[in-house]
Design a protein around this motif. Structure first.
Motif, PDB file in Angstrom:
ATOM      1  N   GLY A 232     -15.489  24.062  48.446  1.00  0.00           N
ATOM      2  CA  GLY A 232     -16.208  25.149  49.112  1.00  0.00           C
ATOM      3  C   GLY A 232     -17.042  24.650  50.279  1.00  0.00           C
ATOM      4  N   GLY A 233     -16.964  23.350  50.574  1.00  0.00           N
ATOM      5  CA  GLY A 233     -17.704  22.815  51.718  1.00  0.00           C
ATOM      6  C   GLY A 233     -19.137  22.428  51.387  1.00  0.00           C
ATOM      7  N   VAL A 234     -19.487  22.420  50.092  1.00  0.00           N
ATOM      8  CA  VAL A 234     -20.851  22.025  49.702  1.00  0.00           C
ATOM      9  C   VAL A 234     -20.891  20.498  49.574  1.00  0.00           C
ATOM     10  CG1 VAL A 234     -22.668  22.258  47.964  1.00  0.00           C
ATOM     11  CG2 VAL A 234     -21.164  24.202  48.477  1.00  0.00           C
ATOM     12  N   PRO A 235     -21.833  19.846  50.307  1.00  0.00           N
ATOM     13  CA  PRO A 235     -21.867  18.382  50.314  1.00  0.00           C
ATOM     14  C   PRO A 235     -22.081  17.813  48.917  1.00  0.00           C
ATOM     15  CG  PRO A 235     -23.354  19.298  51.975  1.00  0.00           C
ATOM     16  CD  PRO A 235     -22.868  20.443  51.146  1.00  0.00           C
ATOM     17  N   TYR A 236     -21.425  16.697  48.627  1.00  0.00           N
ATOM     18  CA  TYR A 236     -21.647  15.973  47.382  1.00  0.00           C
ATOM     19  C   TYR A 236     -23.030  15.319  47.425  1.00  0.00           C
ATOM     20  CZ  TYR A 236     -16.675  16.141  46.092  1.00  0.00           C
ATOM     21  OH  TYR A 236     -15.417  16.543  45.733  1.00  0.00           O
ATOM     22  N   PRO A 237     -23.624  15.082  46.262  1.00  0.00           N
ATOM     23  CA  PRO A 237     -24.857  14.276  46.251  1.00  0.00           C
ATOM     24  C   PRO A 237     -24.546  12.858  46.744  1.00  0.00           C
ATOM     25  CG  PRO A 237     -24.049  14.669  44.013  1.00  0.00           C
ATOM     26  CD  PRO A 237     -23.223  15.512  44.925  1.00  0.00           C
ATOM     27  N   ALA A 238     -25.582  12.193  47.264  1.00  0.00           N
ATOM     28  CA  ALA A 238     -25.411  10.896  47.920  1.00  0.00           C
ATOM     29  C   ALA A 238     -24.628   9.901  47.064  1.00  0.00           C
ATOM     30  CB  ALA A 238     -26.773  10.327  48.290  1.00  0.00           C
ATOM     31  N   ALA A 239     -24.915   9.895  45.761  1.00  0.00           N
ATOM     32  CA  ALA A 239     -24.279   8.903  44.887  1.00  0.00           C
ATOM     33  C   ALA A 239     -22.753   9.032  44.899  1.00  0.00           C
ATOM     34  CB  ALA A 239     -24.797   9.072  43.456  1.00  0.00           C
ATOM     35  N   LYS A 240     -22.273  10.258  45.119  1.00  0.00           N
ATOM     36  CA  LYS A 240     -20.835  10.487  45.162  1.00  0.00           C
ATOM     37  C   LYS A 240     -20.310  10.418  46.604  1.00  0.00           C
ATOM     38  CE  LYS A 240     -17.389  13.637  43.209  1.00  0.00           C
ATOM     39  NZ  LYS A 240     -17.143  14.960  42.607  1.00  0.00           N
ATOM     40  N   ALA A 241     -21.166  10.855  47.541  1.00  0.00           N
ATOM     41  CA  ALA A 241     -20.720  10.942  48.936  1.00  0.00           C
ATOM     42  C   ALA A 241     -20.632   9.578  49.599  1.00  0.00           C
ATOM     43  CB  ALA A 241     -21.661  11.845  49.728  1.00  0.00           C
ATOM     44  N   GLU A 242     -21.581   8.688  49.274  1.00  0.00           N
ATOM     45  CA  GLU A 242     -21.637   7.416  49.996  1.00  0.00           C
ATOM     46  C   GLU A 242     -20.412   6.530  49.787  1.00  0.00           C
ATOM     47  OE1 GLU A 242     -25.534   5.793  49.318  1.00  0.00           O
ATOM     48  OE2 GLU A 242     -26.430   7.449  50.464  1.00  0.00           O
ATOM     49  N   PRO A 243     -19.987   6.311  48.544  1.00  0.00           N
ATOM     50  CA  PRO A 243     -18.764   5.506  48.401  1.00  0.00           C
ATOM     51  C   PRO A 243     -17.541   6.182  49.037  1.00  0.00           C
ATOM     52  CG  PRO A 243     -19.540   6.340  46.258  1.00  0.00           C
ATOM     53  CD  PRO A 243     -20.602   6.638  47.244  1.00  0.00           C
ATOM     54  N   ALA A 244     -17.506   7.531  48.968  1.00  0.00           N
ATOM     55  CA  ALA A 244     -16.383   8.247  49.579  1.00  0.00           C
ATOM     56  C   ALA A 244     -16.376   8.015  51.093  1.00  0.00           C
ATOM     57  CB  ALA A 244     -16.482   9.738  49.269  1.00  0.00           C
ATOM     58  N   ARG A 245     -17.547   8.103  51.706  1.00  0.00           N
ATOM     59  CA  ARG A 245     -17.644   7.882  53.152  1.00  0.00           C
ATOM     60  C   ARG A 245     -17.165   6.482  53.528  1.00  0.00           C
ATOM     61  NH1 ARG A 245     -20.087  10.643  57.055  1.00  0.00           N
ATOM     62  NH2 ARG A 245     -18.795  12.203  56.042  1.00  0.00           N
ATOM     63  N   LYS A 246     -17.553   5.498  52.715  1.00  0.00           N
ATOM     64  CA  LYS A 246     -17.094   4.126  52.989  1.00  0.00           C
ATOM     65  C   LYS A 246     -15.568   4.036  52.972  1.00  0.00           C
ATOM     66  CE  LYS A 246     -21.094   1.430  51.687  1.00  0.00           C
ATOM     67  NZ  LYS A 246     -21.809   0.939  50.500  1.00  0.00           N
ATOM     68  N   GLU A 247     -14.976   4.712  51.986  1.00  0.00           N
ATOM     69  CA  GLU A 247     -13.507   4.746  51.925  1.00  0.00           C
ATOM     70  C   GLU A 247     -12.918   5.314  53.213  1.00  0.00           C
ATOM     71  OE1 GLU A 247     -12.469   5.626  47.179  1.00  0.00           O
ATOM     72  OE2 GLU A 247     -12.950   7.296  48.515  1.00  0.00           O
ATOM     73  N   MET A 248     -13.516   6.410  53.694  1.00  0.00           N
ATOM     74  CA  MET A 248     -12.944   7.063  54.873  1.00  0.00           C
ATOM     75  C   MET A 248     -13.127   6.200  56.123  1.00  0.00           C
ATOM     76  SD  MET A 248     -11.107   9.443  56.005  1.00  0.00           S
ATOM     77  CE  MET A 248     -10.924  10.816  54.867  1.00  0.00           C
ATOM     78  N   VAL A 249     -14.305   5.604  56.265  1.00  0.00           N
ATOM     79  CA  VAL A 249     -14.526   4.729  57.422  1.00  0.00           C
ATOM     80  C   VAL A 249     -13.516   3.581  57.389  1.00  0.00           C
ATOM     81  CG1 VAL A 249     -16.158   3.106  58.478  1.00  0.00           C
ATOM     82  CG2 VAL A 249     -16.937   5.370  57.738  1.00  0.00           C
ATOM     83  N   ASN A 250     -13.236   3.120  56.214  1.00  0.00           N
ATOM     84  CA  ASN A 250     -12.247   2.061  56.051  1.00  0.00           C
ATOM     85  C   ASN A 250     -10.869   2.510  56.520  1.00  0.00           C
ATOM     86  OD1 ASN A 250     -11.479  -0.512  55.217  1.00  0.00           O
ATOM     87  ND2 ASN A 250     -10.703   0.299  53.263  1.00  0.00           N
ATOM     88  N   ILE A 251     -10.531   3.757  56.205  1.00  0.00           N
ATOM     89  CA  ILE A 251      -9.245   4.307  56.647  1.00  0.00           C
ATOM     90  C   ILE A 251      -9.199   4.416  58.175  1.00  0.00           C
ATOM     91  CG2 ILE A 251      -7.811   6.392  56.609  1.00  0.00           C
ATOM     92  CD1 ILE A 251      -8.862   6.815  53.677  1.00  0.00           C
ATOM     93  N   CYS A 252     -10.290   4.935  58.748  1.00  0.00           N
ATOM     94  CA  CYS A 252     -10.350   5.088  60.210  1.00  0.00           C
ATOM     95  C   CYS A 252     -10.239   3.741  60.912  1.00  0.00           C
ATOM     96  CB  CYS A 252     -11.668   5.741  60.640  1.00  0.00           C
ATOM     97  SG  CYS A 252     -11.971   7.358  59.919  1.00  0.00           S
ATOM     98  N   SER A 253     -10.745   2.691  60.219  1.00  0.00           N
ATOM     99  CA  SER A 253     -10.814   1.372  60.841  1.00  0.00           C
ATOM    100  C   SER A 253      -9.448   0.744  61.076  1.00  0.00           C
ATOM    101  CB  SER A 253     -11.669   0.437  59.979  1.00  0.00           C
ATOM    102  OG  SER A 253     -12.956   0.996  59.826  1.00  0.00           O
ATOM    103  N   ALA A 254      -8.413   1.359  60.547  1.00  0.00           N
ATOM    104  CA  ALA A 254      -7.077   0.876  60.879  1.00  0.00           C
ATOM    105  C   ALA A 254      -6.834   1.003  62.382  1.00  0.00           C
ATOM    106  CB  ALA A 254      -6.027   1.650  60.098  1.00  0.00           C
ATOM    107  N   CYS A 255      -7.546   1.926  63.016  1.00  0.00           N
ATOM    108  CA  CYS A 255      -7.404   2.105  64.467  1.00  0.00           C
ATOM    109  C   CYS A 255      -8.729   1.936  65.214  1.00  0.00           C
ATOM    110  CB  CYS A 255      -6.865   3.505  64.783  1.00  0.00           C
ATOM    111  SG  CYS A 255      -5.195   3.773  64.175  1.00  0.00           S
ATOM    112  N   HIS A 256      -9.807   2.467  64.632  1.00  0.00           N
ATOM    113  CA  HIS A 256     -11.073   2.564  65.363  1.00  0.00           C
ATOM    114  C   HIS A 256     -12.089   1.525  64.912  1.00  0.00           C
ATOM    115  CE1 HIS A 256      -9.915   6.404  67.144  1.00  0.00           C
ATOM    116  NE2 HIS A 256      -9.559   6.849  65.957  1.00  0.00           N
ATOM    117  N   ALA A 257     -13.070   1.259  65.778  1.00  0.00           N
ATOM    118  CA  ALA A 257     -14.211   0.445  65.373  1.00  0.00           C
ATOM    119  C   ALA A 257     -14.965   1.205  64.283  1.00  0.00           C
ATOM    120  CB  ALA A 257     -15.126   0.191  66.566  1.00  0.00           C
ATOM    121  N   PRO A 258     -15.349   0.531  63.195  1.00  0.00           N
ATOM    122  CA  PRO A 258     -16.027   1.231  62.095  1.00  0.00           C
ATOM    123  C   PRO A 258     -17.285   1.977  62.546  1.00  0.00           C
ATOM    124  CG  PRO A 258     -15.402  -0.978  61.424  1.00  0.00           C
ATOM    125  CD  PRO A 258     -15.088  -0.878  62.891  1.00  0.00           C
TER     126      PRO A 258
END
Lengths: 424, 424, 424
Positions: A232-258
């Motif tokens: 529904g677009g409601v942000p996760y609490p930090a404890a759940k959001a932070e590791p997820a964000r790291k995963e995504m930045v890692n995915i982006c880093s295949a092409c982009h600067a982190p």
């Protein structure tokens, strides 16, 4: 996954006699009855590995004909273990048979409510869990309008075409388009006209990533990795959001600067919180009208909400039918405008973020305020509703706000005091 | 068709001297004036068969320049007989020059009204038949907004590009997209994101059918085979619908089990009848407001309907302009929401059936009820309209309902009795 | 342009030692940090010509990291002179950093207002010029919602992907789609389903032109040649429009007879003027309500317009937020419906011209009239606004019209006379 497939293949080759199409008993009849299915199976890796009709469909022909032998996810799981386990972890696999929403959207969910969705000891949700919008549908609309997409929760062939095993099909972003499009979540449309999508078309997948590149990296079936909000677009609490964000930045880093990737995603977060604030402003207006008895019609004067009865519902179980004009406007804001703004920002699509998203969100707020102004004047003039101008009505509205938890005991006392002061 | 083309080709080869582009008198000048047309013709099967400019355009250059030598369907018919006959039988060929609707949409059509559309003895409709929405357009909007698509009724080059004969072009579903898209009938968009369309893109036409596969099987030009409703989405009577349904199940059976195809199509039928009921509910609300004199503005206080004069029109001749807000909402329901729901269901597209269709249909009904509530309160307070609260007004409204046939004599007497009873 | 590139290439080859990727100092580190950028540069014409990182990004790494070394248009200009000069002449290059609108949209622009957009002696606009809609955005929404597209005004990499130099990418109409789509100017969508676009897909660029064919003939970067209206759709005066039209007819003549092209474009002109008239009718209604103090809320009772303060704004600086319902309807008419009608007509797309454009324009006019009727009745009943029924109010409204220049002194006197006459 490759290992799992290979193991299955070798096993099959050892156990079953290697079948040609001709050796398969269903083929002669079904070549005539369902020619495409037969031709597709014959060209498939399944046929090559000797996986015949019975292996997936069973041997009870009557049951098949009665539609009681659906090839659900558990039929595929024994051979495709890794994919199955990843899928279970993802939003695709966690959902309900007939639509999102359900208990996940209900406030104050308790542990023992698990039974609402799950058979004891089974992590997979039951298929008959309730969703308010689904409950309002005819069986036919529920089948095509809801289950055609939400079947992904229990059936591999939602994405993998039924008898073909060619992975080219599911690696094509087109295969995601069937469901991830439309007014409520146009990911397909916004990718197509994003820098990523346009480069994909003009310069290939190496230059411009597609759905699978970012959401199924290395072929994982956990499509939810890196996501920082619920459906529904409601942000996760930090404890759940932070590791997820790291995963995504890692995915982006295949092409982009982190650092660049992080900055872009954080801009999305800010667009999200700003848009949520606009949504909350509108929601507050509607609840205030409800507290004052000014909705037209009021929830008690219309068909009851299938889960909450004669009460106003604006959460994820909100309906778009049997409601009032101002709530209908809010439904559009919440389900369409907000989703387009936020998903548009994360998918780097200017037009979806701004015009299809943010501008609509703000224009709908204009309309909601205008309608609220009309409903309040209507109340004051007693047009079919009880007059609301007096202090008594204000006190009633305050009590309603307190009763539903929008005012604390302290705030309630203070606001009540003000009204009583004015009465003197 | 192949035979017809071959016959024509042989005839042409015998009668006319085989032309090269150079031998064609128009070429030198038109190579400069219309280079694309010349190049396309030179690469065409027509050029190869010696069919030159004059054969289709005639030899009166002044007439051509004045735009009076249009290459209509009858120019192509003598050589392309089979295609022409099939086209005539189809909805593409039966229509009017300037838009659907017309007398076909009028109630109580009589046999002698045929002359309204047809020259005596001619099965093809006249090109000047009236359509209310077309009549409201400027000539320029009529040309581009209406005739660009409806030219299909009289011109082969609506689909077949003017000078190229390469069938690849018309076999591409893209060629249908020019007209079969947009808010009123987004068949192109809903096919693209259906299972059929996405498989077509990722795995080819054998795996996923396109427009032509199902609607022009074996190359027929009768695109209406298998259709069970008119162009406004009103179901055909059983005598006409049943053989059509058999045709369509037969087409589906090239890939699917007939029982499966039948079931899927019947689900579409049910979605259709459920959606028609929602539409009727809204239509009833609007007629009731009209009976009570509560539309704002009433039909007599606005520019007259070009065919029906100062009367409310909600049938296929309904306008979207010079109307009232509540009728405008109904226009959207009828022409956009209903069409998307029903066509979405038959084309197996969940988002068009549910979100773009059914949800919009129900949200518009919410808005129509809200607006009706406002108009009734407005009437009661006499805001510029005559008061409607009394029994006398109720009697007037009942008489209006009786006059327009919404109440039988019996029902009218009964309802009138009730009101008179209350008056005592 | 080819000459300019060659000159630059030769110069670079003479001055700089020919670099391999390995010789470039940034490469080792950035192969890990930004692998896509490095790989793309390595495959580029820039790398082949020895144009390394420093040439475009400079050598101050801290500045780069702080985001202060953006590779703006002036970095590319010295080598790509012809493209730069053509771009400056076009609408792409003339705009503001953050959105159209600005002083160009203000009435009575004076010569000395140039300083508002330009540094003295600089033809390029300053990047901090104000746009009302941009000023209302959060910085984050401004970045993604506005600047992602409007960066074209100052950055070549808006269209040319950052490190790839393959012209195939920018010659693909997809590269235009990123910005030229959406509710306000769906040129991408309307081209796709036009005859031009569908032929392009099915029969190649020779049969069906794309964006570049008509708007960048011979590779020019002046994308505005042949355009006869400003970005808001307001027609240019004849002196500017006539030579532009000649240019466009000349472009069309690569395929079509000039007389045909002229006729088609003139039909677009007529659709444009007819649509402007509908727009003006709606605008007049809104100004009249404003003159009578009947907007809800009035401009003085809501957040001020960032450029015009507490005044009604319906020109190109019009907002879609903090406004009233009737103005919001007008915003849609002006920015969405009108643009779709007119651009649809010039791009030969029937559905965008008629259904997405003209029909919406007329339906919104219906809604605006309905809302105006409601606001007027509301005024007469004094629902929270001052009563407006009397002659005094009529005189006040007339004065407002005179003050804002909608009535000449003569007309004002005449209208005032009529009211005074009635008062007797």
């Amino acid at each position: 996954m490759i290992r799992a497939v290979l193991t299955a293949t070798i096993l099959a080759a050892l156990i079953a006699p290697r079948m040609s199409g001709a050796a398969e008993p269903c083929i002669p009849c079904h070549t005539e009855k369902t020619p495409a299915a037969v031709a597709q199976w014959q060209g498939s890796a399944h046929a090559k590995a000797g996986i015949g009709c019975e292996k997936c469909h069973g041997s009870d022909h009557d049951k098949i004909v009665r539609g009681e032998a659906k090839v659900g996810m558990k039929v595929c799981a024994p051979c495709h273990k890794k994919a199955y386990e990843e899928h279970r972890l993802s939003r695709h696999g966690m959902g309900l048979h007939s639509g999102w929403g359900c208990t996940r959207g209900l406030p104050d969910r308790k542990k023992d409510e698990c039974r609402f969705c799950h058979q004891p000891g089974d992590e997979m949700p039951r298929s008959d869990v309730q969703c308010a919008r689904f409950l309002k549908q005819s069986p036919e609309m529920g089948e095509i309008g809801c289950n055609y997409c939400h079947s992904v929760e229990d059936a591999c062939d939602s994405c993998h075409s039924k008898h073909m095993t060619d992975l080219k099909i599911v690696r094509d972003p087109n295969s995601c388009a069937k469901c991830h499009m439309g007014p409520d979540h146009p990911q397909w449309e916004m990718w197509q006209t994003s820098l990523h999508g346009t480069l994909n078309v003009s310069a290939g997948a190496k230059a411009g990533p597609d759905c699978q590149t970012c959401h199924m990296p290395k072929g994982t079936h956990n499509v939810s990795i890196g996501i920082t909000m619920n459906s529904g677009g409601v942000p996760y609490p930090a404890a759940k959001a932070e590791p997820a964000r790291k995963e995504m930045v890692n995915i982006c880093s295949a092409c982009h600067a982190p650092a660049f990737a992080k900055r872009e995603l954080e801009r999305g977060d800010l667009v999200r919180s700003q848009s949520l604030a606009i949504l909350k402003e509108a929601e507050h207006i509607i609840w205030d009208l409800n507290d004052r008895g000014l909705l037209d019609p009021m929830p008690e004067n219309r068909p009851q909400h299938p889960l909450s009865g004669p009460r106003l519902v604006t959460d994820s179980q909100m309906l778009y039918e049997d409601t009032s004009h101002i709530e209908r406007l809010f439904f559009k804001m919440k389900k369409y405008d907000y989703a387009r703004t936020v998903k548009g920002a994360y998918h780097q699509n200017p037009s979806y973020t701004h015009w299809y998203g943010n501008a609509e969100l703000k224009m709908d707020l204009v309309d909601i305020k205008s309608e609220a102004s009309r409903l309040k004047e209507r109340g004051q003039k007693g047009a079919g509703v009880k007059p609301q101008a007096g202090a008594e009505d204000e006190l009633k509205a305050l009590k309603n706000k307190f009763d539903r938890g929008a005012l604390s005991a302290e705030e309630y006392a203070k606001e009540k005091g003000k009204v009583l002061e004015q009465m003197k």
